[in-house]
Design a protein around this motif. Sequence first.
Motif, PDB file in Angstrom:
ATOM      1  N   MET A 124       0.879  -1.173   0.000  1.00 34.37           N
ATOM      2  CA  MET A 124       0.000   0.000   0.000  1.00 34.37           C
ATOM      3  C   MET A 124       0.916   1.222   0.000  1.00 34.37           C
ATOM      4  O   MET A 124       2.085   1.124   0.367  1.00 34.37           O
ATOM      5  CB  MET A 124      -0.885   0.052   1.252  1.00 34.37           C
ATOM      6  N   SER A 125       0.385   2.343  -0.380  1.00 32.39           N
ATOM      7  CA  SER A 125       1.203   3.560  -0.367  1.00 32.39           C
ATOM      8  C   SER A 125       1.260   4.198   1.013  1.00 32.39           C
ATOM      9  O   SER A 125       2.011   5.139   1.225  1.00 32.39           O
ATOM     10  CB  SER A 125       0.671   4.568  -1.394  1.00 32.39           C
ATOM     11  N   HIS A 126       0.494   3.679   1.951  1.00 30.94           N
ATOM     12  CA  HIS A 126       0.514   4.196   3.324  1.00 30.94           C
ATOM     13  C   HIS A 126       0.812   3.049   4.290  1.00 30.94           C
ATOM     14  O   HIS A 126       0.830   1.884   3.894  1.00 30.94           O
ATOM     15  CB  HIS A 126      -0.807   4.880   3.671  1.00 30.94           C
ATOM     16  N   ASP A 127       1.049   3.379   5.541  1.00 30.98           N
ATOM     17  CA  ASP A 127       1.362   2.369   6.549  1.00 30.98           C
ATOM     18  C   ASP A 127       0.082   1.785   7.150  1.00 30.98           C
ATOM     19  O   ASP A 127      -0.955   2.445   7.186  1.00 30.98           O
ATOM     20  CB  ASP A 127       2.197   2.980   7.685  1.00 30.98           C
ATOM     21  N   MET A 128       0.199   0.565   7.624  1.00 30.55           N
ATOM     22  CA  MET A 128      -0.920  -0.058   8.334  1.00 30.55           C
ATOM     23  C   MET A 128      -1.056   0.580   9.708  1.00 30.55           C
ATOM     24  O   MET A 128      -0.067   0.974  10.324  1.00 30.55           O
ATOM     25  CB  MET A 128      -0.666  -1.552   8.526  1.00 30.55           C
ATOM     26  N   SER A 129      -2.289   0.626  10.214  1.00 30.72           N
ATOM     27  CA  SER A 129      -2.519   1.114  11.572  1.00 30.72           C
ATOM     28  C   SER A 129      -2.163  -0.004  12.556  1.00 30.72           C
ATOM     29  O   SER A 129      -2.084  -1.180  12.191  1.00 30.72           O
ATOM     30  CB  SER A 129      -3.978   1.525  11.754  1.00 30.72           C
ATOM     31  N   ASP A 130      -1.976   0.367  13.808  1.00 34.70           N
ATOM     32  CA  ASP A 130      -1.711  -0.633  14.839  1.00 34.70           C
ATOM     33  C   ASP A 130      -2.869  -1.617  14.964  1.00 34.70           C
ATOM     34  O   ASP A 130      -2.657  -2.812  15.188  1.00 34.70           O
ATOM     35  CB  ASP A 130      -1.440   0.042  16.183  1.00 34.70           C
ATOM     36  N   THR A 131      -4.090  -1.126  14.801  1.00 35.33           N
ATOM     37  CA  THR A 131      -5.267  -1.992  14.863  1.00 35.33           C
ATOM     38  C   THR A 131      -5.224  -3.035  13.759  1.00 35.33           C
ATOM     39  O   THR A 131      -5.508  -4.220  13.993  1.00 35.33           O
ATOM     40  CB  THR A 131      -6.561  -1.156  14.752  1.00 35.33           C
ATOM     41  N   GLN A 132      -4.867  -2.610  12.551  1.00 36.16           N
ATOM     42  CA  GLN A 132      -4.769  -3.550  11.431  1.00 36.16           C
ATOM     43  C   GLN A 132      -3.671  -4.581  11.676  1.00 36.16           C
ATOM     44  O   GLN A 132      -3.843  -5.765  11.390  1.00 36.16           O
ATOM     45  CB  GLN A 132      -4.491  -2.797  10.129  1.00 36.16           C
ATOM     46  N   LYS A 133      -2.549  -4.131  12.206  1.00 37.98           N
ATOM     47  CA  LYS A 133      -1.447  -5.059  12.498  1.00 37.98           C
ATOM     48  C   LYS A 133      -1.859  -6.083  13.545  1.00 37.98           C
ATOM     49  O   LYS A 133      -1.621  -7.289  13.377  1.00 37.98           O
ATOM     50  CB  LYS A 133      -0.217  -4.286  12.969  1.00 37.98           C
ATOM     51  N   ASN A 134      -2.480  -5.612  14.616  1.00 40.78           N
ATOM     52  CA  ASN A 134      -2.935  -6.526  15.664  1.00 40.78           C
ATOM     53  C   ASN A 134      -3.934  -7.537  15.121  1.00 40.78           C
ATOM     54  O   ASN A 134      -3.899  -8.717  15.478  1.00 40.78           O
ATOM     55  CB  ASN A 134      -3.538  -5.750  16.833  1.00 40.78           C
ATOM     56  N   ASP A 135      -4.821  -7.081  14.252  1.00 45.19           N
ATOM     57  CA  ASP A 135      -5.806  -7.960  13.643  1.00 45.19           C
ATOM     58  C   ASP A 135      -5.118  -9.060  12.820  1.00 45.19           C
ATOM     59  O   ASP A 135      -5.504 -10.228  12.883  1.00 45.19           O
ATOM     60  CB  ASP A 135      -6.765  -7.151  12.765  1.00 45.19           C
ATOM     61  N   ALA A 136      -4.109  -8.692  12.066  1.00 42.22           N
ATOM     62  CA  ALA A 136      -3.380  -9.677  11.257  1.00 42.22           C
ATOM     63  C   ALA A 136      -2.692 -10.718  12.142  1.00 42.22           C
ATOM     64  O   ALA A 136      -2.747 -11.918  11.865  1.00 42.22           O
ATOM     65  CB  ALA A 136      -2.354  -8.977  10.367  1.00 42.22           C
TER      66      ALA A 136
END
Length: 82
Positions: free
Chosen positions: A8-20
Amino acid sequence: MKNFIVLMSHDMSDTQKNDAYENLEVTKIIEAPPEIKKIWGNIDPISDLDIKNLDKVILWINEISNEQDYILVQGEFGATFY
């Protein structure tokens, strides 16, 4: 060991990372390096796709990914499809 590769052209949020980590049970999240993000974020949706630059993105993915990995791709439709 499963990785979660992010294009993606932007960074993942902490919430998205935790979900993964929690729901996909990945052991590592790999975000695109700056030069790949720059290519991906600067795709002109109106002009023809620059395949030469997209091949650099695909080469990066091929170099770091394994068959069991997850890859999240978000961006310009034509480039995402390619």
